[in-house]
Write a protein that holds these residues in place. Structure first.
Motif, mmCIF file in Angstrom:
data_model
loop_
_atom_site.group_PDB
_atom_site.id
_atom_site.type_symbol
_atom_site.label_atom_id
_atom_site.label_comp_id
_atom_site.label_asym_id
_atom_site.label_seq_id
_atom_site.Cartn_x
_atom_site.Cartn_y
_atom_site.Cartn_z
ATOM 1 N N HIS A 281 0.842 -1.192 0.000
ATOM 2 C CA HIS A 281 0.000 0.000 0.000
ATOM 3 C C HIS A 281 0.886 1.254 0.000
ATOM 4 C CE1 HIS A 281 0.642 0.792 4.340
ATOM 5 N NE2 HIS A 281 0.646 -0.529 4.447
ATOM 6 N N LYS A 282 0.314 2.355 -0.411
ATOM 7 C CA LYS A 282 1.101 3.558 -0.687
ATOM 8 C C LYS A 282 1.818 4.098 0.540
ATOM 9 C CE LYS A 282 0.914 8.071 -2.957
ATOM 10 N NZ LYS A 282 0.036 9.072 -3.613
ATOM 11 N N GLU A 283 1.143 4.103 1.683
ATOM 12 C CA GLU A 283 1.745 4.689 2.883
ATOM 13 C C GLU A 283 3.047 3.976 3.243
ATOM 14 O OE1 GLU A 283 0.447 5.906 7.469
ATOM 15 O OE2 GLU A 283 -0.941 4.795 6.164
ATOM 16 N N ARG A 284 3.052 2.649 3.155
ATOM 17 C CA ARG A 284 4.262 1.883 3.464
ATOM 18 C C ARG A 284 5.341 2.114 2.421
ATOM 19 N NH1 ARG A 284 5.994 -3.220 1.628
ATOM 20 N NH2 ARG A 284 7.548 -4.188 3.019
ATOM 21 N N ILE A 285 4.969 2.036 1.156
ATOM 22 C CA ILE A 285 5.957 2.209 0.095
ATOM 23 C C ILE A 285 6.588 3.589 0.161
ATOM 24 C CG2 ILE A 285 6.190 2.417 -2.421
ATOM 25 C CD1 ILE A 285 4.219 0.124 -2.676
ATOM 26 N N LEU A 286 5.779 4.605 0.425
ATOM 27 C CA LEU A 286 6.306 5.963 0.517
ATOM 28 C C LEU A 286 7.262 6.107 1.693
ATOM 29 C CD1 LEU A 286 6.230 8.791 -0.690
ATOM 30 C CD2 LEU A 286 4.271 9.296 0.786
ATOM 31 N N ALA A 287 6.936 5.501 2.829
ATOM 32 C CA ALA A 287 7.810 5.572 4.000
ATOM 33 C C ALA A 287 9.162 4.916 3.714
ATOM 34 C CB ALA A 287 7.135 4.905 5.190
ATOM 35 N N LEU A 288 9.154 3.767 3.063
ATOM 36 C CA LEU A 288 10.403 3.090 2.724
ATOM 37 C C LEU A 288 11.194 3.881 1.693
ATOM 38 C CD1 LEU A 288 9.059 -0.575 2.539
ATOM 39 C CD2 LEU A 288 10.484 0.408 4.343
ATOM 40 N N HIS A 289 10.510 4.420 0.714
ATOM 41 C CA HIS A 289 11.143 5.242 -0.326
ATOM 42 C C HIS A 289 11.862 6.446 0.297
ATOM 43 C CE1 HIS A 289 11.510 7.491 -4.108
ATOM 44 N NE2 HIS A 289 10.914 8.513 -3.506
ATOM 45 N N TRP B 78 13.370 -7.757 -4.093
ATOM 46 C CA TRP B 78 12.838 -8.072 -2.768
ATOM 47 C C TRP B 78 13.794 -7.654 -1.657
ATOM 48 C CZ3 TRP B 78 8.057 -9.191 -1.493
ATOM 49 C CH2 TRP B 78 7.214 -9.845 -2.393
ATOM 50 N N PHE B 79 15.088 -7.638 -1.982
ATOM 51 C CA PHE B 79 16.107 -7.444 -0.945
ATOM 52 C C PHE B 79 16.879 -6.136 -1.135
ATOM 53 C CE2 PHE B 79 15.520 -11.946 -2.033
ATOM 54 C CZ PHE B 79 14.930 -12.374 -0.853
ATOM 55 N N ARG B 80 16.307 -5.192 -1.849
ATOM 56 C CA ARG B 80 17.009 -3.945 -2.136
ATOM 57 C C ARG B 80 17.032 -2.977 -0.944
ATOM 58 N NH1 ARG B 80 16.524 -3.602 -7.918
ATOM 59 N NH2 ARG B 80 17.619 -5.490 -8.588
ATOM 60 N N ILE B 81 16.084 -3.116 -0.019
ATOM 61 C CA ILE B 81 16.026 -2.206 1.121
ATOM 62 C C ILE B 81 16.609 -2.906 2.337
ATOM 63 C CG2 ILE B 81 14.520 -0.850 2.633
ATOM 64 C CD1 ILE B 81 12.636 -0.473 0.331
ATOM 65 N N ARG C 252 13.126 -1.839 9.345
ATOM 66 C CA ARG C 252 12.707 -1.883 10.755
ATOM 67 C C ARG C 252 12.437 -0.491 11.309
ATOM 68 N NH1 ARG C 252 17.307 -6.205 11.375
ATOM 69 N NH2 ARG C 252 16.100 -8.143 11.304
ATOM 70 N N ALA C 253 13.228 0.489 10.872
ATOM 71 C CA ALA C 253 13.048 1.851 11.371
ATOM 72 C C ALA C 253 11.883 2.557 10.691
ATOM 73 C CB ALA C 253 14.339 2.649 11.165
ATOM 74 N N ALA C 254 11.721 2.340 9.384
ATOM 75 C CA ALA C 254 10.736 3.112 8.624
ATOM 76 C C ALA C 254 9.337 2.523 8.682
ATOM 77 C CB ALA C 254 11.179 3.220 7.164
ATOM 78 N N TRP C 255 9.239 1.197 8.729
ATOM 79 C CA TRP C 255 7.900 0.574 8.727
ATOM 80 C C TRP C 255 8.008 -0.808 9.368
ATOM 81 C CZ3 TRP C 255 3.843 3.527 7.230
ATOM 82 C CH2 TRP C 255 2.582 2.920 7.261
#
Length: 297
Positions: free
Chosen positions: A192-200, A259-262, A268-271
């Motif tokens: 979902h967008k909120e998670r993807i944006l936080a990781l980005h 899958w393993f780029r982040i 753990r810190a962002a989401w």
């Protein structure tokens, strides 16, 4: 975190389309609950027989000819890593039809099975395992693979029918299985967008390249997605377990892939949660969002 002894007697059923889906959707949640004493059962609807070899390192002579057997071996290893149980529903992978327009799914596959026929073995498993909570995919399947959409359909059908003695009365009757009504049904909300944006944004803040830049640039907000996020399960300590389970599906997962780029510390810190939509509840859950699939049970 509740003590382990407080979790005994709780049962979670996670219904997935193919081997490897359980490790990419909700795996850290399952590993956490299993470590706390919850009895966790993964239900795999198909054998993944039509899966392509997506890891170049595994695309070697003889692998394609043994793909069904290999994917069962991979599933067993992922199950062991997660610390859960697993059952096969026994249907044949439908494959992902390609073309414009897409050709129909061949007969005899999971997605072309009549709904009651496909739901019957799942009703039996629910009456046998007696889960309080079930997780599955939303009406879109998470993405438009026919097996994912069918998984959603039979999950909803079985959730509603397993507790009704007038529906599927023959299922389990020969061994005295009683109807069983699960209390809560959840849909995965992985991308979902909120998670993807936080990781980005967390990647950019560290001066790292985000794998989500293009996806976010093309993202189209939909009114129907507002309010879907009802449940965030803290499980960051099990992200490494999730990744090990995913890597167990070696034919399907490239260890150098996106899958393993982040990095795990960024995740753990962002989401630090895995996320769900509470689609159906027969009990009071109080204020949302909640942080536990067993909230109210």
């Amino acid at each position: 975190m509740p003590a382990v002894e407080e979790r005994h007697g709780l049962r979670l059923m996670a219904i997935h389309a193919h081997p490897d889906d359980e490790s990419s959707k909700g795996a850290a949640t399952m590993a956490r609950y299993a470590s706390e004493g919850v009895d966790v059962l993964v239900v795999t609807c198909t054998g993944g027989e039509e899966g392509s070899i997506l890891n170049p390192a595994m695309d070697t002579p003889g692998v394609a000819a043994r793909i069904t057997e290999i994917r069962r071996e991979e599933m067993e290893e992922a199950r062991r890593v997660l610390g859960v149980r697993q059952e096969w529903l026994g249907f044949r992978d439908s494959g992902l039809p390609e073309g414009d327009p897409r050709p129909p799914v061949p007969p005899g596959r999971f997605a072309t099975t009549e709904l009651e026929t496909a739901s019957r073995p799942l009703v039996r498993l629910i009456r046998t395992f007696r889960p309080q909570v079930i997780t599955t995919y939303d009406e879109s399947g998470g993405y438009p693979h026919p097996d994912h959409i069918m998984t959603h359909q039979i999950s909803v059908e079985a959730f509603e029918a397993a507790g009704d003695p007038t529906r599927y009365p023959e299922v389990g009757a020969e061994i005295g299985l009683a109807p069983w009504q699960p209390l809560k049904l959840y849909y995965h909300l992985t991308f979902h967008k909120e998670r993807i944006l936080a990781l980005h944004e967390a990647m950019l803040a560290r001066g790292l390249e985000s794998p989500y830049a293009e996806r976010l640039a093309e993202w189209a907000d939909r009114a129907e997605d507002a309010g879907r996020l009802t449940t965030r399960v803290p499980c960051a300590d099990w992200f490494g377990t999730r990744d090990r389970a995913l890597l167990a599906h070696a034919t399907q997962v490239d260890p150098t892939g996106w899958w393993f780029r982040i990095p795990l510390d960024v995740q753990r810190a962002a989401w630090p949660t895995e996320d769900y939509q509470l689609a159906r509840s027969l009990i009071e859950v109080g204020m949302l969002p909640e942080a536990d699939l067993f909230n109210g049970v």
